[in-house]
Design an enzyme around this catalytic site. Structure first.
Site: not given
Length: 421
Positions: A90, A144, A164, A194, A244
């Site tokens: 990440r 995700n 989500c 998102h 987002y």
């Protein structure tokens, strides 16, 4: 009822466990299996899970295993919450895109594509293991990028629904602002995972009065501050975008911020060290307050609601989920995965009818849907050209020089996770 959580060693898991314990009448789990390859983390999280169940008087048993086949065998539902490559991957996703002046984020843009390429093959392998042992099991995907991963699962014929926490967080926030019960708040939630907008906020159900204009008029400043977008933008749009959308509506501003502050991945990694130390305390039998800063607010309530509906043990009549479009949004292909209000039951999720969508939102959703299709092709079949085309199609990238450079960086930073590289 047996439920398995793949990625059960996640620091998220105690939030999920707390929900299972509190809402046991809605989702009566007799056996909960936490599956994770990290034996040390699994031991810490599993120990706390058992203590939370014991404190709240839950009669179910908690089992931990690093054997995926054994963990998912005969499960009625399997919840996926894994992170291939961990926080280290990440951190890379949030870093190298910035070198090209593009947003570095784990679920959208170049970083989101990298996560999809690492994740889709692993998830599909797990899903095949589930299908071999129990083809009727439901797969709930919280991993995700949810839209792309859910699309991969559905395209492969799995019984899957994506989940989500954005919508349920909005529901709880709006209920507090309006001083009503959260279950009375129904969102006209439109878009993709998102990449969504609240085009209506109704009290009492899909046919209830729309209080979105009132919400914006009386609480627009608070909502705008939470989204880190200008109040005037919300007033001009007349809808509430997911947070987002800031990556799209304020891209350059976000890039400047990300270049001058520690990455979210670094913050989370440090937080996880403290959380795992807490989880190892044999006296701890509740989820710690620090966990609220980890993210995933109200995840457990949403997961319980969805699992209960799919397994026929209860659940809300309407839920925001990720599922096949099938004509709901006519400007998207039928096999696109959309995020929308749906009725959910043992036969799956059926999206509610959606009024005509403003071209301002429909256009962006259509472009990102095209990117998601190209991203899935890259995840399934590999190849530099497929990665390049996916990056070039993404509205946060869109220039061939950026796409070329980002393709090289993506492959270089993810080679160990890409079988074709």
């Amino acid at each position: 009822m047996k439920l398995a959580v793949v990625g059960g060693g996640s620091t998220y898991t105690p939030e999920l466990i707390d929900g299972f314990a509190r809402l046991r009448d809605t989702l009566p789990i007799s056996e909960l299996v936490l599956v994770d390859p990290d034996v040390e983390r699994l031991g810490l999280v599993g120990g706390l899970a058992r203590r939370i169940f014991a404190r709240q008087g839950h009669p179910g048993t908690v089992v931990t295993t690093s054997d995926t086949d054994a963990g998912v065998a005969d499960a009625d539902a399997v919840l996926l919450q894994l992170r291939v490559g961990g926080q280290a991957a990440r951190l890379q996703d949030e870093t190298w895109p910035l070198e090209c002046g593009c947003v570095g984020q784990e679920t959208t843009g170049a970083g989101g594509l990298a996560k999809a390429l690492r994740t889709v093959p692993v998830v599909l392998d797990i899903a095949e293991r589930v299908r071999r042992t129990n083809p009727d099991a439901w797969i709930i995907d919280f991993t995700n990028p949810v839209g792309i991963v859910t699309r991969a699962l559905l395209r492969a014929g799995h019984r899957a629904v994506g989940l989500c926490n954005v919508a349920i967080a909005f529901q709880r926030k709006f209920a507090g602002l309006l001083d009503v019960n959260p279950s009375d708040v129904h969102l006209d939630h439109v878009g993709l995972n998102h990449l969504s907008w609240e085009t209506g906020v109704r009290i009492g159900g899909p046919a209830g009065a729309d209080v979105l204009p009132k919400l914006l008029a009386e609480h627009g400043e608070t909502i705008a501050d939470d989204l880190r977008l200008p109040r005037v933008l919300l007033d001009r749009l007349g809808v509430i975008p997911s947070y987002y959308l800031r990556y799209f509506y304020a891209h350059d501003e976000v890039v400047r911020e990300l270049r001058t502050k520690p990455s979210r991945a670094a913050e989370v990694a440090e937080m996880e060290k403290h959380l795992l130390k807490m989880y190892g305390d044999p006296e701890l039998d509740t989820k710690p307050a620090l966990l609220a800063k980890r993210g995933g607010a109200f995840y457990s309530e949403a997961a319980v609601d969805l699992a209960a509906s799919l397994l026929g043990s209860g659940g809300s009549p309407y839920q925001v989920v990720n599922t096949l479009n099938n004509g709901t949004l006519p400007f998207l292909p039928d096999d696109a995965v959309i995020e929308t209000q749906a009725t959910v039951g043992p036969q799956g999720a059926r999206p509610l009818a959606v009024p005509a969508v403003d071209p301002l939102y429909a256009g962006l959703a259509a472009q990102v849907t095209a990117y998601e299709d190209l991203a899935l092709q890259a995840a399934l079949h590999g190849g530099r050209d497929r990665v390049f085309k996916a990056l070039l199609s993404h509205p946060l990238i869109g220039q061939y020089e950026y796409a070329e450079a980002l393709t090289d960086k993506l492959i270089a930073h993810n080679r160990e996770h890409l079988a074709w590289a």
